[in-house]
Write an enzyme that holds these catalytic residues in place. Structure first.
Site, PDB file in Angstrom:
ATOM      1  CB  SER A  51     -19.674 -37.254   8.132  1.00 14.48           C
ATOM      2  OG  SER A  51     -20.548 -37.908   7.255  1.00 14.48           O
ATOM      3  CD  GLU A  52     -23.230 -38.494  10.136  1.00  8.08           C
ATOM      4  OE1 GLU A  52     -22.978 -38.552   8.908  1.00  8.08           O
ATOM      5  OE2 GLU A  52     -23.597 -37.451  10.716  1.00  8.08           O
ATOM      6  CB  THR A  53     -19.464 -45.455  11.461  1.00  9.91           C
ATOM      7  OG1 THR A  53     -18.369 -44.969  10.674  1.00  9.91           O
ATOM      8  CG2 THR A  53     -19.437 -46.978  11.479  1.00  9.91           C
TER       9      THR A  53
END
Lengths: 292, 292
Positions: A51-53
């Site tokens: 969902s996030e990096t």
């Protein structure tokens, strides 16, 4: 130019491996921000499929320990919840920083203050967030896509992501919902909402909630454990319950996805000033390097 | 019991980082299979959020170099395409094996022979795969969910995953399709198909194709570059074109997701025996350890 950079994948809002929400963190402290383009960072985030990096850079703010850049598989975000906590955890490990209680991080929404408890729990104070009503058409559309009724008017909270908070009668109801994601995505797109935060109280409590986060318009049908969503919910709950003193709220999330996330948020009421924070545990699962 | 195991995340069907399809590979060569449960492996694969996560064990087959276990975020698979190639690449690096041209891997579908070309390209020979027609209702449903017509009857190919191959007039048509994923998922579930392989020829060629792989019923709306799908397509194309001699097919995939995958498949016709293989480049992007 190609780099081999230090890499960690951290599980957030849990102290049990694989029960929280993962964030990939890339340590760019030894390169400068002009050595890696936004396009490259976006490509990495698209590929990790999380969902996030996030990417950690040196900050030019004298009071900040680092600067964060946050990407979903599709977009850059100004701020996000669990990535803030996982990235702080990774920064502390990358730099072997110990025995600190406050950290400062430069984000696209300004300087964010993080607190590290003696237990290791990490929390951060959110920037002030507006809360506002939504169109009747949007409310009806979400109701249809969820197949259940809210117990109070759904509202929009801008915490970086634009979450619509939708409160249902109880935790069991929240857990049982099977959204029509195509419909939910359609409505989010029309009204330019990031997605929807669904929540229900445990046994009528004003401080214990089950929560779920849906963001199909962002390419994530259901986020396992959502920090920014917990902030939006907390802002909404204060609007709804009008807590008269500093209140800690315990949120569980992720059961439907086989996770078991635990989020602690806080409405701090100090004199006439109110602020909101979210936090929890974080553990590093993958440790190594990434070739970019 | 907790382990820290060697970990790699490999990009498959590309030699350009982040342009292929990632697979997470966990090296369990120094533990035994009874030291880690299927439930634990499933939890890891759910958490990495990649289309597949694999685990390498010692094999009890004397001719096999290793045993593979393959998990999607939701299920264990008997065999899969890009994970076979990425896992072989990781095994060669984990064990510092060089200058080999054949490798043998124990899978749930038997022993799989892998070939390593002098260029480093890795390919594997697929087990024999059945091809069969599908119900008119399924065909009509897929047509509706894709919003376009096939140029020949869609067929089901069982290559481990059960792919319906749907051939359209040309590569541009294939690239342009915007599926209704909710509808596609619904039909896949009714007929117990893994998903759908969409393909179109480049400039009328019988050996150059653009391909896309949709598996919303498995939790993956679109797989960026799909090895098992390339085998299903190749089996279908041989059924359709009836190649008279050994034929190499070049497939590109992933453009709509910002990737640029290159798959080389082969219909080998040696005397009266026909076999199918798929392969391509692979590069390791993340290198490190995972705590399980």
């Amino acid at each position: 130019m190609a780099f081999i950079l230090p890499f960690k994948q951290v599980d957030v809002f849990t102290n049990v491996p694989f029960k929280g929400n993962p964030v990939a963190v890339i340590n760019c402290l030894n390169i400068t921000e002009d050595q890696i383009s936004s396009k490259q960072m976006q490509a990495v985030a698209n590929w990790t499929n999380l969902s996030e990096t996030t990417f950690i850079f040196k900050s030019s703010h004298p009071e900040c320990h680092y600067k964060i850049r946050i990407f979903t598989p599709l977009n850059e975000l100004p701020l996000a919840g669990h990535p803030m906590i996982g990235t702080c955890k990774a920064f502390l490990e990358f730099t072997e920083t110990k025995n600190v209680s406050k950290m400062y991080c430069e984000s696209k929404l300004g300087v964010i203050e993080l607190s590290i408890a003696s237990t290791g729990e990490i929390s951060f104070k959110a920037p002030p967030a507006d809360i506002e009503g939504i169109a009747a058409e949007a409310s009806a559309g979400y109701q249809k896509s969820l197949g259940c009724e809210p117990v109070a008017s759904p509202k929009l909270v801008r915490v970086g992501p634009k979450w619509v908070v939708f409160l249902v009668s109880d935790a069991e109801k929240c857990y049982g919902v099977n959204p029509d994601f195509a419909k939910l995505k359609h409505i989010s797109n029309i009204f330019e909402h990031t997605g929807l935060i669904l929540a229900g109280s445990k046994s009528g409590s004003m401080t214990n909630f089950e929560m779920r986060a849906f963001a199909p318009a962002e390419g994530v049908d259901e986020d396992p454990v959502c920090g920014s969503g917990s902030l939006a919910l907390t802002r909404y709950l204060h609007d709804h319950f009008k807590y008269s003193e500093t209140t800690q709220i315990n949120i569980t999330e992720g059961g439907r996805l086989g996770r078991d996330g635990h989020i602690k948020t806080c409405v701090s009421i100090i004199e006439s000033e109110t602020s909101y924070s979210t936090g929890g545990d974080a553990i590093t699962i993958i440790n190594g390097t990434i070739s970019i």
